[in-house]
Enzyme design. Structure first.
Site, short mmCIF file in Angstrom:
data_model
loop_
_atom_site.label_atom_id
_atom_site.label_comp_id
_atom_site.label_asym_id
_atom_site.label_seq_id
_atom_site.Cartn_x
_atom_site.Cartn_y
_atom_site.Cartn_z
N MET A 1 50.52 86.13 54.36
CA MET A 1 50.75 86.09 55.80
C MET A 1 50.78 84.65 56.28
SD MET A 1 48.14 89.07 56.98
CE MET A 1 46.95 88.59 55.73
N ILE B 1 41.84 88.20 51.90
CA ILE B 1 41.49 86.88 51.38
C ILE B 1 41.75 85.82 52.44
CG2 ILE B 1 41.94 85.18 49.57
CD1 ILE B 1 43.05 87.53 47.90
N GLY C 1 46.19 82.72 58.99
CA GLY C 1 46.77 82.48 57.68
C GLY C 1 45.96 83.00 56.52
N SER C 2 46.52 83.86 55.68
CA SER C 2 45.74 84.48 54.64
C SER C 2 46.64 85.35 53.77
CB SER C 2 44.63 85.32 55.25
OG SER C 2 45.16 86.07 56.33
N ARG C 3 46.01 86.21 52.95
CA ARG C 3 46.79 87.15 52.16
C ARG C 3 45.95 88.38 51.86
NH1 ARG C 3 46.80 84.50 46.09
NH2 ARG C 3 46.01 86.33 45.01
#
Length: 219
Positions: free
Chosen positions: A97, A155, A185-187
């Site tokens: 993301m 995460i 911001g991450s995944r």
């Protein structure tokens, strides 16, 4: 519609922007400078509003399918050894993301929450190979009788400083509903059975709550 995790931040930002407008209008007489500062404040407010948006998604409930838990781009599809819960090989599908994506996390399947654990950690960039094991993260496992067990891991990235996880042990998860939120911001990694039928490709853009990531194979 805005996510509840952003209500306080949006309110504070709105107050700061309004105060900034009033101060600029009162104390800065240079037209171009006043316009520039006001424009910057307005853009900042728009970015905050966009980040915390929570659009309604039309989820077609299907116990044989795994849907994307978040908006973003598929960056990993590979067979890995999942060492925290399954302790065996699984298919990993990871969705990255960017800060401009919707950051709501949604349940990928309906079923019972079997496992939910928070891990403090680092803030490596979300696409770093070790981010799944070393960054701040949460691990959640949901199971239903049709598909089986799905592990998804929120995460944190280099900018993400807070992961919100709503999944609690023995909760009843409903596919497509809010499961949490990751700020800035991450995944999210999905760990699926080896015999699952993957429905996405690398670099494909996916939509949380709607895009089908995988499907149980018919016997």
């Amino acid at each position: 519609m805005f996510h509840k995790e952003g209500h306080k931040i949006i309110l504070v930002t709105l107050i700061v922007v309004i105060a900034g407008f009033l101060l600029v209008d009162s104390f800065i007489s240079i037209d171009w400078l006043r316009t520039l500062i006001m424009a910057v404040l307005l853009v900042f407010l728009i970015l905050i509003l966009q980040f915390f948006r929570n659009p309604k998604r039309n989820t077609s409930l299907n116990d044989a399918q795994v849907i994307s838990p978040v908006d973003g781009k598929v960056v990993v599809i590979e067979e890995v050894f999942e060492k925290e819960y399954f302790k065996e090989k699984r298919l990993q599908v990871s969705v990255f993301m960017s800060p401009i994506n919707v950051h709501v996390t949604r349940y990928p399947i309906s079923g019972n929450v079997l496992f939910s654990k928070y891990h403090p950690g680092k803030y490596l960039v979300a696409w770093h190979p070790k981010a799944s094991e070393e960054n701040e993260r949460t691990t959640i496992v949901v199971e239903n009788e049709t598909y089986g067990k799905v592990l998804y891991r929120q995460i944190a990235g280099a900018l993400a400083k807070r992961i919100v996880n709503y999944a609690k042990l023995n909760d009843r998860a409903v596919q497509g509903t809010d499961a949490g939120f990751i700020k800035f911001g991450s995944r999210v990694d999905l760990f699926l059975p080896l015999d699952t039928d993957i429905k996405v490709q690398l670099n494909q853009k996916v939509k949380g709550g709607e895009t089908v990531i995988a499907e149980a194979k018919n016997d």
